[in-house]
Write a protein that holds these residues in place. Structure first.
Motif, PDB file in Angstrom:
ATOM      1  N   VAL A   3       0.803  -1.260  -0.045  1.00 37.39           N
ATOM      2  CA  VAL A   3      -0.066  -0.114   0.126  1.00 37.39           C
ATOM      3  C   VAL A   3       0.723   1.345  -0.050  1.00 37.39           C
ATOM      4  CG1 VAL A   3      -1.951  -0.922   1.153  1.00 37.39           C
ATOM      5  CG2 VAL A   3      -0.273  -0.142   2.390  1.00 37.39           C
ATOM      6  N   GLU A   4       0.294   2.268  -0.435  1.00 34.69           N
ATOM      7  CA  GLU A   4       1.073   3.685  -0.287  1.00 34.69           C
ATOM      8  C   GLU A   4       1.189   4.025   0.977  1.00 34.69           C
ATOM      9  OE1 GLU A   4       1.114   5.566  -3.724  1.00 34.69           O
ATOM     10  OE2 GLU A   4       1.158   3.465  -4.052  1.00 34.69           O
ATOM     11  N   ASP A   5       1.968   5.236   1.163  1.00 33.43           N
ATOM     12  CA  ASP A   5       2.118   5.864   2.470  1.00 33.43           C
ATOM     13  C   ASP A   5       0.754   6.510   2.817  1.00 33.43           C
ATOM     14  OD1 ASP A   5       3.148   7.305   4.624  1.00 33.43           O
ATOM     15  OD2 ASP A   5       4.374   8.423   3.762  1.00 33.43           O
ATOM     16  N   ILE A   6      -0.115   5.875   3.468  1.00 32.89           N
ATOM     17  CA  ILE A   6      -1.477   6.200   3.762  1.00 32.89           C
ATOM     18  C   ILE A   6      -1.646   5.581   4.985  1.00 32.89           C
ATOM     19  CG2 ILE A   6      -2.449   7.089   1.667  1.00 32.89           C
ATOM     20  CD1 ILE A   6      -3.558   3.982   1.268  1.00 32.89           C
ATOM     21  N   PHE A   7      -2.651   6.257   5.863  1.00 29.56           N
ATOM     22  CA  PHE A   7      -2.918   5.651   7.116  1.00 29.56           C
ATOM     23  C   PHE A   7      -4.267   4.847   6.993  1.00 29.56           C
ATOM     24  CE2 PHE A   7      -4.256   5.349  11.641  1.00 29.56           C
ATOM     25  CZ  PHE A   7      -2.997   5.058  12.159  1.00 29.56           C
ATOM     26  N   ILE A   8      -4.093   3.414   7.650  1.00 28.81           N
ATOM     27  CA  ILE A   8      -4.946   2.338   7.445  1.00 28.81           C
ATOM     28  C   ILE A   8      -5.722   1.975   8.797  1.00 28.81           C
ATOM     29  CG2 ILE A   8      -5.003  -0.378   6.717  1.00 28.81           C
ATOM     30  CD1 ILE A   8      -4.188   1.398   4.425  1.00 28.81           C
ATOM     31  N   VAL A   9      -7.065   1.886   8.459  1.00 33.09           N
ATOM     32  CA  VAL A   9      -7.974   1.270   9.567  1.00 33.09           C
ATOM     33  C   VAL A   9      -8.656   0.125   9.021  1.00 33.09           C
ATOM     34  CG1 VAL A   9      -7.812   3.405  10.696  1.00 33.09           C
ATOM     35  CG2 VAL A   9      -9.787   2.968   8.952  1.00 33.09           C
ATOM     36  N   GLY A  10      -9.421  -0.470   9.868  1.00 31.71           N
ATOM     37  CA  GLY A  10     -10.218  -1.615   9.585  1.00 31.71           C
ATOM     38  C   GLY A  10      -9.756  -2.962   9.681  1.00 31.71           C
ATOM     39  N   TYR A  11     -10.242  -3.819   9.531  1.00 32.43           N
ATOM     40  CA  TYR A  11      -9.831  -5.324   9.536  1.00 32.43           C
ATOM     41  C   TYR A  11      -8.969  -5.527  10.343  1.00 32.43           C
ATOM     42  CZ  TYR A  11      -9.010  -9.924   7.685  1.00 32.43           C
ATOM     43  OH  TYR A  11      -8.843 -11.113   6.979  1.00 32.43           O
ATOM     44  N   GLY A  12      -9.151  -5.218  11.653  1.00 34.51           N
ATOM     45  CA  GLY A  12      -8.485  -5.496  12.779  1.00 34.51           C
ATOM     46  C   GLY A  12      -7.322  -4.135  13.082  1.00 34.51           C
ATOM     47  N   ILE A  13      -7.048  -3.333  12.201  1.00 40.39           N
ATOM     48  CA  ILE A  13      -6.205  -2.260  12.421  1.00 40.39           C
ATOM     49  C   ILE A  13      -6.812  -0.956  12.751  1.00 40.39           C
ATOM     50  CG2 ILE A  13      -4.600  -0.879  11.195  1.00 40.39           C
ATOM     51  CD1 ILE A  13      -4.520  -3.250   8.992  1.00 40.39           C
ATOM     52  N   ASP A  14      -6.414  -0.277  13.711  1.00 41.27           N
ATOM     53  CA  ASP A  14      -7.011   0.699  14.531  1.00 41.27           C
ATOM     54  C   ASP A  14      -6.258   2.345  14.240  1.00 41.27           C
ATOM     55  OD1 ASP A  14      -4.487   0.713  16.132  1.00 41.27           O
ATOM     56  OD2 ASP A  14      -5.416   1.913  17.498  1.00 41.27           O
TER      57      ASP A  14
END
Ligand code: IMP
Ligand code: MG
Length: 180
Positions: free
Chosen positions: A147-158
């Motif tokens: 993935v790019e340099d972005i802030f990810i959430v969902g599917y366990g990730i907070d």
């Protein structure tokens, strides 16, 4: 980032096909081995639970919880184990299950730490990888997708403990308020 948007990045169907592909590879590579999956809490709990149900080989499962000190959105140099594994791993094949690789410091720390117990092998399976953010040398042996340099959430990730329960993967963007 006070008010923010969630933008869907990876759908439930795409996650399922990524997980199936990884599970097939792992099942092929570890057939006849004594495999222990070490899941890094909390972010990888959902990935682990989907992955184990797609595996076609017997495995044992254990958990580790790591704390890193620093700002909320970045892993600092100082990492500590706050919950250790409980299954002896000496002579066993260990596969670390991680949600997302960023600087690589978390995995570097955990691999070095687990190596002290003399497992037969230690490899890494990560759902997501922000390769452009790497600060130390670290490659996943099994990778879902980059993935790019972005802030990810969902599917366990907070994001500050929120959004872990979402079944799909999103990235967070700030809402800009027009100046009056
Ligand atoms: P690293 O040690 O810099 O590689 O950071 C890895 C850890 O940082 C992951 O286990 C996540 O907990 C967290 N992390 C990295 N990127 C993100 C993100 O985009 N959203 C949420 N957590 C993240
Ligand atoms: Mg994590």
């Amino acid at each position: 980032m006070d008010q923010h948007h969630l933008n869907r990045l990876i759908t439930a169907e795409e996650i399922a096909s990524i997980v199936k592909k990884l599970a097939d590879q792992i099942s092929r590579d570890y057939i006849g081995k004594e495999l222990i999956l070490v899941c890094i809490l909390k972010g990888a709990f959902m990935f682990l639970s989907d992955l184990v149900r797609q595996l076609q080989i017997p495995v044992q499962v254990d958990f580790v919880r790591l704390a890193s000190y620093g700002s909320g959105m970045k892993t600092s140099g100082k990492i500590e184990i706050t919950k250790d594994i409980e299954i002896p791993i000496e002579g066993k094949d260990v596969l670390i299950i991680e949600d997302i690789i960023d600087s690589g410091r978390t995995l570097q720390f955990l691999k070095d730490r687990l190596a002290l117990s003399n497992p037969r092998s230690i490899k890494v399976c990560a759902l997501l990888d922000k390769k452009s953010r790497r600060e130390v040398e670290m490659e996943a042996d099994y990778l879902g997708t980059e993935v790019e340099d972005i802030f990810i959430v969902g599917y366990g990730i907070d994001f500050n403990e929120n959004y872990r329960s979402l079944p799909e993967v999103y990235y967070v963007t700030p809402i800009d308020h027009p100046k009056k």
